[in-house]
Design an enzyme around this catalytic site. Structure first.
Site, PDB file in Angstrom:
ATOM      1  N   PHE A  91       6.664 -27.562 -47.093  1.00  0.00           N
ATOM      2  CA  PHE A  91       6.727 -26.433 -46.148  1.00  0.00           C
ATOM      3  C   PHE A  91       6.694 -26.890 -44.697  1.00  0.00           C
ATOM      4  CE2 PHE A  91       4.561 -24.531 -49.864  1.00  0.00           C
ATOM      5  CZ  PHE A  91       5.320 -23.399 -50.057  1.00  0.00           C
ATOM      6  N   GLY A 110      -1.044 -24.452 -38.765  1.00  0.00           N
ATOM      7  CA  GLY A 110      -1.818 -24.068 -39.944  1.00  0.00           C
ATOM      8  C   GLY A 110      -3.276 -23.818 -39.610  1.00  0.00           C
ATOM      9  N   SER A 146       9.351 -23.212 -37.367  1.00  0.00           N
ATOM     10  CA  SER A 146      10.186 -22.205 -38.032  1.00  0.00           C
ATOM     11  C   SER A 146      10.492 -20.964 -37.198  1.00  0.00           C
ATOM     12  CB  SER A 146       9.514 -21.783 -39.336  1.00  0.00           C
ATOM     13  OG  SER A 146       8.256 -21.217 -39.047  1.00  0.00           O
ATOM     14  N   TYR A 166      17.112 -23.666 -35.623  1.00  0.00           N
ATOM     15  CA  TYR A 166      16.177 -23.699 -36.749  1.00  0.00           C
ATOM     16  C   TYR A 166      16.949 -23.801 -38.072  1.00  0.00           C
ATOM     17  CZ  TYR A 166      13.333 -21.597 -40.405  1.00  0.00           C
ATOM     18  OH  TYR A 166      12.717 -21.331 -41.592  1.00  0.00           O
ATOM     19  N   PHE A 192      14.635  -5.684 -30.714  1.00  0.00           N
ATOM     20  CA  PHE A 192      15.600  -6.582 -30.081  1.00  0.00           C
ATOM     21  C   PHE A 192      17.036  -6.180 -30.429  1.00  0.00           C
ATOM     22  CE2 PHE A 192      12.037  -9.918 -30.463  1.00  0.00           C
ATOM     23  CZ  PHE A 192      11.504  -9.533 -29.248  1.00  0.00           C
ATOM     24  N   GLN A 194      -1.129 -27.968 -36.519  1.00  0.00           N
ATOM     25  CA  GLN A 194      -0.564 -27.444 -35.270  1.00  0.00           C
ATOM     26  C   GLN A 194      -0.414 -25.931 -35.364  1.00  0.00           C
ATOM     27  OE1 GLN A 194       3.167 -29.248 -34.170  1.00  0.00           O
ATOM     28  NE2 GLN A 194       2.120 -31.150 -33.601  1.00  0.00           N
ATOM     29  N   THR A 199      15.783 -21.551 -45.907  1.00  0.00           N
ATOM     30  CA  THR A 199      15.848 -20.260 -45.217  1.00  0.00           C
ATOM     31  C   THR A 199      17.228 -19.621 -45.279  1.00  0.00           C
ATOM     32  OG1 THR A 199      15.756 -19.258 -43.010  1.00  0.00           O
ATOM     33  CG2 THR A 199      16.267 -21.569 -43.080  1.00  0.00           C
ATOM     34  N   TYR A 256       1.379 -20.178 -43.379  1.00  0.00           N
ATOM     35  CA  TYR A 256       1.405 -18.828 -43.986  1.00  0.00           C
ATOM     36  C   TYR A 256       1.892 -18.872 -45.438  1.00  0.00           C
ATOM     37  CZ  TYR A 256       3.183 -14.048 -44.709  1.00  0.00           C
ATOM     38  OH  TYR A 256       3.483 -12.819 -45.203  1.00  0.00           O
ATOM     39  N   ILE A 257       3.105 -19.356 -45.655  1.00  0.00           N
ATOM     40  CA  ILE A 257       3.633 -19.346 -47.026  1.00  0.00           C
ATOM     41  C   ILE A 257       2.973 -20.468 -47.833  1.00  0.00           C
ATOM     42  CG2 ILE A 257       5.725 -19.379 -48.442  1.00  0.00           C
ATOM     43  CD1 ILE A 257       7.250 -18.390 -45.920  1.00  0.00           C
TER      44      ILE A 257
END
Ligand code: UDP
Length: 329
Positions: free
Chosen positions: A72, A36, A76, A140, A207, A34, A116, A11-12
């Protein structure tokens, strides 16, 4: 000279590849696909393979003249990392070790790293700055912090300079409408809310509404994915200019609760989005809001697309045009 983008089909990563292409860089992408999508690549030469495969990385470094890496490639997902920490240590930490060793072997001395806000854990101060305590509340974030520390020691020992970018909550889609967010399974708030707006889900699960925040739901700092992508290019430029290693927060500096995000999505989409309160998700801090002053002053970063209506609007255009993400048949 080329920029190597690991995880460039994600994504990023794919938004960073698009930004690199727009300014005419040579781009090499490594992705094991996997998570991407090949279709997400608007440029670059793709090598499909895994960072943990030394022979594969040898081929990539031998066939290309790489002067900088943007890293990247990683797992995540906070929730998954709490259930399968081993997967995160193996792919994220060991994968980064393999990459740094090859960079050292081939004399590549610059890396921009996708880090992150989860490295901070439950913050002591809001907004969070780069000198605040790092004490991750999930596996993570712990692996990303371990990767940052590994880079520090590779800098000290081998002179590999790094810029670590600690993102807050990435969302939105590219202006072109060609690329956007498509995770399988999707776990992130903004795309899930929009899938509920599209009728692909019956509701959004909130949540936890018993956090110590104004409305009881978690507060996050949402930043447009293309603003994030820009910061990577500025970081490459800074390293090419001979700057020392550094860590920067990337956020918009403004917090929105889960309930506020849903409300803005209702306004932007004009759709009725049903929300159901469910128990807390393990590992979630109550509030994560960035101070990005350092990135603004040192990198010259100026996020221009990151008001929440704009972020959700661009994501909504992508989701409406691509209700099944990159599966377009
Ligand atoms: N969230 C939620 N319902 C969902 C997905 C996320 O209430 O279906 C909440 C989550 O608990 C967190 C916020 O939305 O407080 C942002 O979560 P996301 O997974 O998008 O990003 P993270 O903050 O984990 O990086």
């Amino acid at each position: 000279m080329a920029v190597l983008v690991t995880g460039g089909a994600g994504y990023i990563g794919s938004h960073a590849v698009a930004a690199l292409k727009e300014r005419g860089e040579d781009i090499v992408v490594v992705d094991n696909l996997q998570q991407g999508h090949k279709e997400a690549l608007l440029g670059g030469k793709l090598y499909v393979g895994d960072l943990r495969d030394a022979d594969f990385l040898d081929t990539v470094f031998k066939e290309n003249e790489i002067d900088a890496v943007i890293h990247f490639a990683a797992n995540s997902l906070v929730g998954e990392s709490m259930k399968q920490p081993g997967k995160y240590y193996h792919n994220n930490v060991y994968g980064t070790l393999c990459l740094l060793e090859k960079m050292n072997e081939y004399g590549v001395g610059r890396i921009v790293f996708s880090s992150t806000a989860a490295t901070y854990g439950e913050p002591e101060n809001v907004p969070i700055d780069e000198y605040d305590r790092t004490l991750p509340t999930n596996a993570y974030g712990e692996t990303k912090l371990a990767m940052e520390k590994m880079m520090k020691w590779f800098d000290i020992a081998h002179g590999i300079k790094y810029i670590s970018l600690r993102y807050f909550n990435a969302a939105g889609a590219h202006d072109s409408g060609l690329i956007g967010e498509d995770h399988r399974p999707e776990t992130h708030l903004v795309p899930i809310v929009l899938e509920a707006a599209l009728g692909k889900r019956p509701h959004i699960s909130v949540f936890g509404d018993d956090y110590a925040t104004e409305d009881g739901t978690c507060v996050r700092d949402y930043i447009h994915v293309s603003d994030l992508a820009d910061a990577h290019l500025l970081a490459v430029d800074r390293l090419r200019g001979g700057a020392d290693s550094a860590v920067y927060n990337l956020g918009n500096g403004q917090g929105f609760s889960v309930k506020q995000v849903i409300e803005i999505a209702r306004e932007v989409t004009g759709r009725d989005i049903r929300a159901i309160i469910e128990p807390r998700r393990a590992g979630d801090p109550a509030v994560l809001v960035a101070s990005s002053e350092r990135a603004r002053s040192e990198l010259g970063w100026n996020p221009s697309r990151s008001n929440l209506e704009n972020i959700i609007g661009s994501a909504w255009s992508w989701h409406q045009a691509n209700p099944n993400g990159y599966d377009r048949e």
